[in-house]
Structure formats: C-alpha cells, structure tokens
Design an enzyme around this catalytic site. Structure first.
Site, PDB file in Angstrom:
ATOM      1  N   TYR A  55     -11.069   6.060  -5.331  1.00  0.00           N
ATOM      2  CA  TYR A  55     -10.273   5.693  -4.142  1.00  0.00           C
ATOM      3  C   TYR A  55     -10.031   6.947  -3.332  1.00  0.00           C
ATOM      4  O   TYR A  55      -9.669   8.004  -3.862  1.00  0.00           O
ATOM      5  CB  TYR A  55      -8.934   5.082  -4.569  1.00  0.00           C
ATOM      6  CG  TYR A  55      -8.020   4.763  -3.402  1.00  0.00           C
ATOM      7  CD1 TYR A  55      -8.021   3.500  -2.822  1.00  0.00           C
ATOM      8  CD2 TYR A  55      -7.177   5.733  -2.875  1.00  0.00           C
ATOM      9  CE1 TYR A  55      -7.196   3.212  -1.745  1.00  0.00           C
ATOM     10  CE2 TYR A  55      -6.355   5.455  -1.788  1.00  0.00           C
ATOM     11  CZ  TYR A  55      -6.364   4.197  -1.235  1.00  0.00           C
ATOM     12  OH  TYR A  55      -5.569   3.916  -0.163  1.00  0.00           O
ATOM     13  N   GLU A  84      -9.401   4.378   4.970  1.00  0.00           N
ATOM     14  CA  GLU A  84      -9.379   4.139   3.527  1.00  0.00           C
ATOM     15  C   GLU A  84     -10.768   3.730   3.052  1.00  0.00           C
ATOM     16  O   GLU A  84     -11.372   2.824   3.614  1.00  0.00           O
ATOM     17  CB  GLU A  84      -8.376   3.027   3.197  1.00  0.00           C
ATOM     18  CG  GLU A  84      -8.302   2.696   1.709  1.00  0.00           C
ATOM     19  CD  GLU A  84      -7.430   1.481   1.436  1.00  0.00           C
ATOM     20  OE1 GLU A  84      -6.348   1.651   0.873  1.00  0.00           O
ATOM     21  OE2 GLU A  84      -7.851   0.358   1.817  1.00  0.00           O
TER      22      GLU A  84
END
Length: 397
Positions: free
Chosen positions: A116, A204
């Site tokens: 992530y 993101e």
C-alpha cells in the site's frame, strides 16, 4: 472530483509511473480487440465505477465479480458483455449499486508481493505525507485497526520536495530487495510528482505490486483532486463522469451550490459549511434526520436560492425544509426576499421553517411576515430545529 481507474493510470503514465499495459473499452467487441492487441497469456477485465471492492462485488444480474481474469480475447468479450450496462453492487456503492459503462482491459500481473502506498495532504502539518504499508491489497483502515505497527509515515517538506534518500528509505522499510530499490524509489518519486503536479489531495495506489519477474508496478490507483485548483487542469476536469455522481449534486454544482444528498426527510438550506454541519447536528439532537447538506455560501443570489429550493423539493423524501441563515456579507433582508420569491416560484408543498439572524434581521423578518407565505418563524437554532422536526413528523404521520 473522482476519476476512474483507467483515467488514473493514464495520468500516472504521464509522470513516468510504471503500470500494466491496458486500455478502456465501451463495448464487448472493443474489449476483445484490446485483449488481442495486448497478446498476454492472462488478461484482466475490470469494471470501471467510482467505488472500491469491485472484485468482491456482485452484479444485479447475478454475475459475480467486477474483476475477472481471462485467457483469450474471446473470453474478454464474453466477460465484458456480462459487465457492460449492468449494475454492480459493492460494499461501497450501497444496495443501489452503480451501472458499468466501461471496462479496463489490461495485462494481468503475476504478483509476488502487494504493498500500500499513498501521498496525501496532512492537514495537521499543512504538508504532504506519505503513508505506506507492507499490507497491500487490504483497506488501510483495516490495517490501521489490526496492525498499526505495519503503517509507515514519511513527511515531505513542501519546498524541498520528495528526496531520493526518502525513496530509498521507504523502499527498505517496505522490504524491497536490493535489486528492486531503485525501481521502487523511482515509482515513489513519480507518484509524488503526480500528487504535486496535478494539485491532488490524495494519490493512493493499492496495491502497488512486485511481480514474479521483479517489476514494480502501480496496479490500481485512486485520485482525489483539490476542486479549487481544477481550473489549472482542464484535462483533468474533462475526465469528470457525471453519470457516476448523484444527479442532485451535479445540478447543484452547475449553480455554485455545495450539496450532498443524505437519507433523511428534513431538507436544510444554510449559509456556511460550519453552520450547515451544526444545523444537521441539532436536527439529529431533536430526533430528526437531515435530507441533505446544502451550503449556499456567503454571497448567494436570489437565483441560487431559487435553484436551491428546486433541488430540495425534488427529493421525494423531504417532509419539511429548514432555512438557517446568519446574515453577514449576505444580508437577512436580501435572503428573505430570495426565499419569498423562490417559495412562490417552486410552489412549496411542505412546511418551511425559517431562522434569520445577523445583518438587517428585523427587515428580513418583516418581509417574511408580510409575504403571505405559510412560514414558521424561529427565534434561534434550537427553536428552529424543534419546529422543523415537529413539522416533518406531522407530515409523515
């Protein structure tokens, strides 16, 4: 403003961020042709909607999964045909789901690891912040709750920018092999340059992957933009997909109104975001349920007020309307005249509670009293909330 995954990847590629090969398709035939052009042994077909959880989602037709791996161009066409024009329901769309109008057809990555990585605006420091974790492919909220020690944070000086040593540091913390550190650091730098270059509030990538060949790729990306800076990026503004948005919110934006639809039955028209939030809170406190957030701003015109009323009564769930105005730049007598004209124009059919305070409040209340409208006047915010909750209950009972 949000954009689709395929659009996000197009933007990332402009800043040198490595992503899998792929294109967007609007028809099953296009999906087949793109799969044939890619020529990979495995192709991924991904439904394009503004929501997460697509892979675990279910179409109302019964077809399961908005992300499918196929082996041949013919299979890509078959899967695309089951997705396009169908409604996909995920945990983020709610039970109504979203209609899929496009699919992304891309080369499937043989994944070795998932990471992530996000660049966002840290309001506490008023500077960019990088948030990363070795737990890719999982919602960051879940990681924060279950394994907070696996989340890394790296602040970035907005003047100096993202430094090479920070890229290497993050790559090592995220357990990249020495042969992958350079590629990872370059990808991190590209993501930061994307964040700054496009005036984003968030970029993101989840997951950022390492393939079995050792490649470092941005597999899925989500962008949030600073709406106030969109005038500098017409190419980004052109990516807006109004079909993915609440029609009421789209209509509100055309008239410079800040509107968010909710599930309650008491409509709110307020000037100022803070006052609007307080108004919704006090409605809930007295047992009511707000139907919307609507901030007309500090200098709303009569035309904007009229459009706001049209927007409010277009919601079939609305049983009463509360107007809560604190006159500063916007004088109470001016807004009162706007309310009167708007109420007459839209032929108001639900109870209207009005609370006015501030500049020219006496003149505003006098105009309301002499308007001939069936208006419920309120003395303060608490009084207004109680009256509108009671009025809504009277309508719904």
């Amino acid at each position: 403003m949000n954009i689709h995954e395929y659009q996000a990847k197009e933007l990332l590629q402009k800043f040198g961020v490595a992503t899998p090969r792929g294109k967007v398709a609007s028809t099953p035939e296009e999906a087949e042709q793109i799969a044939r052009e890619i020529g990979a042994t495995e192709i991924v077909v991904k439904a394009q909607i503004h929501a997460g959880g697509r892979g675990k989602g279910t179409f109302t037709s019964g077809f399961k999964g908005g992300v499918q791996i196929v082996k041949t161009p013919a299979e890509a066409r078959e899967v695309a045909a089951k997705m396009l024009g169908q409604t996909l329901v995920t945990h983020q769309t709610g039970p109504s789901g979203r209609v899929v109008n496009k699919v992304l057809v891309a080369e499937a990555a043989s994944i070795s690891r998932e990471i992530y990585f996000a660049v966002l605006l840290d309001r506490a420091t008023a500077a960019p912040l990088i948030v990363a974790s070795t737990e890719g492919g999982v919602e960051i909220e879940t990681v924060a709750e279950n394994s907070p020690e696996k989340i890394m944070r790296e602040g970035v000086d907005p003047l100096a920018g993202f430094q090479p040593f920070q890229g290497r540091k993050l790559a090592k913390q995220l357990k990249f092999e020495s042969s992958q550190v350079k590629a990872a650091a370059q990808l991190f730098d590209g993501l930061y340059r994307t964040f700054v270059g496009l005036d984003c509030s968030m970029v993101e990538v989840n997951p950022l992957v390492v393939t079995t060949k050792g490649e470092v790729l941005a597999l899925d990306a989500k962008f949030n933009f600073d709406d106030n800076a969109l005038y500098r990026h017409p190419e980004v503004a052109a990516m807006r997909d109004t079909a993915e948005e609440d029609p009421r919110e789209v209509e509100a934006s055309k008239h410079g109104l800040n509107y968010i639809g909710l599930d309650g039955n008491i409509a709110c028209l307020v000037n100022g975001a803070g006052l609007a939030m307080a108004t919704m809170d006090i409605i809930k406190f007295y047992g009511g349920s707000p139907a919307n957030f609507l901030d007309v701003g500090g200098g709303a015109t009569e035309e904007q007020v009229t459009e706001a009323f049209k927007l409010l009564i277009s919601d079939q769930n609305v049983q009463a309307i509360l107007v809560n105005i604190f006159g500063g730049i916007m004088k109470c007598d001016v807004i009162a005249q706007g309310i009167i004209n708007a109420a007459k124009t839209v032929k108001l059919s639900v109870p209207l509670v009005v609370r006015l305070e501030g500049t020219n409040v006496a003149a505003g209340k006098k105009l309301m009293a002499e308007s001939g409208l069936s208006v419920i006047a309120a003395d303060d915010l608490g009084d207004a909330a109680q009256k509108v909750v009671q009025a809504a209950k009277g309508r719904s009972s």
